[in-house]
Scaffold this active site. Structure first.
Site, short mmCIF file in Angstrom:
data_model
loop_
_atom_site.label_atom_id
_atom_site.label_comp_id
_atom_site.label_asym_id
_atom_site.label_seq_id
_atom_site.Cartn_x
_atom_site.Cartn_y
_atom_site.Cartn_z
N GLU A 166 105.33 -1.12 3.15
CA GLU A 166 104.52 0.04 3.55
C GLU A 166 104.16 0.02 5.04
O GLU A 166 102.98 0.04 5.41
CB GLU A 166 103.24 0.13 2.71
CG GLU A 166 103.51 0.30 1.22
CD GLU A 166 102.24 0.61 0.42
OE1 GLU A 166 101.13 0.58 0.98
OE2 GLU A 166 102.38 0.90 -0.78
N GLU A 365 106.49 -0.85 -6.36
CA GLU A 365 105.07 -0.83 -6.76
C GLU A 365 104.79 0.50 -7.44
O GLU A 365 105.26 1.55 -7.00
CB GLU A 365 104.11 -0.93 -5.56
CG GLU A 365 103.98 -2.28 -4.92
CD GLU A 365 103.01 -2.27 -3.73
OE1 GLU A 365 102.03 -1.49 -3.74
OE2 GLU A 365 103.26 -3.04 -2.79
#
Length: 460
Positions: A166, A365
């Site tokens: 991320e 995720e």
């Protein structure tokens, strides 16, 4: 058991975590401070219940037992991150950290769990942040040294590598919206940080390819959040396109296609926000695209055209081009304040198929954070039916994408066990296993038994 949703053979079932969020031992065995250790020392009140990263879930000491529990619930893969400040404090190799990470990797492999290794998860070493962090081209080169060191040390056993998790989040949190250290609000610096992160990524990919890893793959993990327009009105469509440019394509395009979207460059140029670049950068990005993409998905982004023109005296922000839109009747995870929209995961995978060469990907995720889960204890076990439903309903859409030939290879829940979540600390719990913060005891939730059955049947 009758299986309605069968997944391809060899599908990756597992979960994900990061060093700062579970290891603990923040001041042990030669680990140096990272920005979280430092920020917590400075402003502990900004962390939920004043809980900092020093002990977290203590994986540093309990990893052998934890890996046994992973095996027990059918994990065949598990993503960890390495702590740069533990492995190379002050730039020198820390032998105790090498021993620790070797042990974790070997223990996973001994239990038939393939380690997926990520190099950077929000945890800039504090001494390097003082030198400018990702604002600095020198820090980029130090990261590349660190990456090459990891490939050399662990690349004989690890075949799935990721440069960043991320990478947009440190940009948003550290340089736009004040929820990560260094708490700067400066779009020009934010753009430079984002750009340098991608240069660091491309240089790490380049370093990786200089090794003779024939079976290994390298990639990046991006939190891809589809931008849904309020309506088909051209103004709403433009708002959603620009949100997508800033929050998704700013990393997805250079990582997979090797170049930045023209429209994004044009917007940054028009507003005087372009980063400084080096000669050869363009070729570097073009030549060092990824093999494998991790996709983190929690919630959609819904946007509409601006209600009001931006304040000309306020700092430049991506939000100059769109407003967030709260769709009436949306399904909510009321604990986290996030919308639940399962089809988003399918829309991401279809987009990768249609616009990104159907690159090999996996859900790296997805998960549901819930506060005060003790409310749901029956007979000593948290009955987290809401989490089972959340996972199942997302997996149905992953399954649908596979039916339509999307190249998606696995599903990792965030997280294996409850972990420390940055400023939120332990406010919301995400794990298949609960962690008692006083005793550190791990207890399976109902979802742990459910995922075990899913992994065993390769479907549900």
């Amino acid at each position: 058991m009758e299986v309605n949703y069968q997944f391809p053979q060899g599908f990756w079932w597992g979960s994900a975590t990061s060093a700062t969020q579970i290891e603990g031992a923040a001041n042990e065995d030669g680990k140096a401070k990272n920005i979280w250790d430092h920020w917590y020392e400075q402003e502990p009140h900004r962390f939920f219940d004043n809980v900092g990263p020093s002990k977290t879930s203590d994986f540093y000491h309990t990893y052998k037992d934890d890996i046994q529990l992973m095996k027990e619930i059918g994990h065949n893969t598990f993503r960890i991150s390495l702590s740069w400040s533990r492995l190379m404090p002050q730039g020198e190799l820390n032998q105790q950290a090498v021993t620790f990470y070797n042990s974790v990797i070997d223990e996973l492999i001994a239990n038939d769990i393939e380690p997926f290794v990520n190099l950077f998860h929000f945890d800039m070493p504090f001494d390097l942040q003082k030198q400018g962090g990702w604002e600095s081209r020198e820090v980029v080169d130090k990261y590349v040294d660190y990456a090459a060191t990891c490939f050399r040390l662990f690349g004989d056993r690890v075949t799935k590598w990721f440069t960043f998790n991320e990478p947009i989040v440190p940009v948003e949190g550290g340089y736009l919206y004040d929820f990560h250290y260094p708490n700067i609000v400066d779009a020009k610096k934010a753009v430079q940080v984002a750009y340098h992160t991608m240069i660091a990524h491309a240089k790490a990919v380049q370093a990786f390819r200089q090794f003779d890893f024939t079976q290994s793959k390298i990639g990046i993990i991006l939190n891809l959040t589809p931008s849904y327009p309020r309506s088909n009105n051209p103004a709403d469509l433009r708002a959603s396109r620009i949100a997508d440019l800033f929050f998704n394509r700013s990393f997805l395009d250079p990582a997979v296609l090797g170049e930045y979207p023209e429209e994004l460059i044009a917007i940054l140029k028009e507003h005087g926000q372009l980063p400084s670049t080096f000669e050869g950068d363009k070729e570097l990005l073009k030549r060092n695209t990824i093999d494998l993409l991790g996709v983190n998905y929690y919630q959609p982004r819904r946007v509409k055209a601006k209600e009001h023109l931006p304040n000309p005296y306020a700092p430049f922000m991506p939000d100059w081009f769109f407003d967030n839109y709260e769709m009436p009747g949306r399904k909510m995870n009321k604990y986290r304040g996030w919308e639940i929209y399962e089809k988003g995961i399918y829309d991401i995978l279809i987009n990768l198929k249609e616009n990104y060469g159907n690159i090999a990907s996996f859900i790296s995720e997805n998960g549901m954070g819930v506060q005060d889960e003790e409310r749901f204890i029956e007979n000593g076990e948290i009955q987290d039916d809401y989490r089972i439903e959340f996972i199942r309903d997302h997996l149905k859409w992953v399954h649908q994408a596979i039916q339509e030939d999307c190249n998606v290879k696995g599903y990792h829940l965030w997280a294996f066990m409850d972990n420390w979540s940055w400023m939120n600390a332990y406010k919301n719990r995400y794990g298949f296993y609960s962690v008692n913060l006083k005793t550190m005891k791990r207890t399976p939730k109902k979802s742990a038994h459910w995922i075990k059955s899913v992994a065993e049947h390769n479907g549900f």
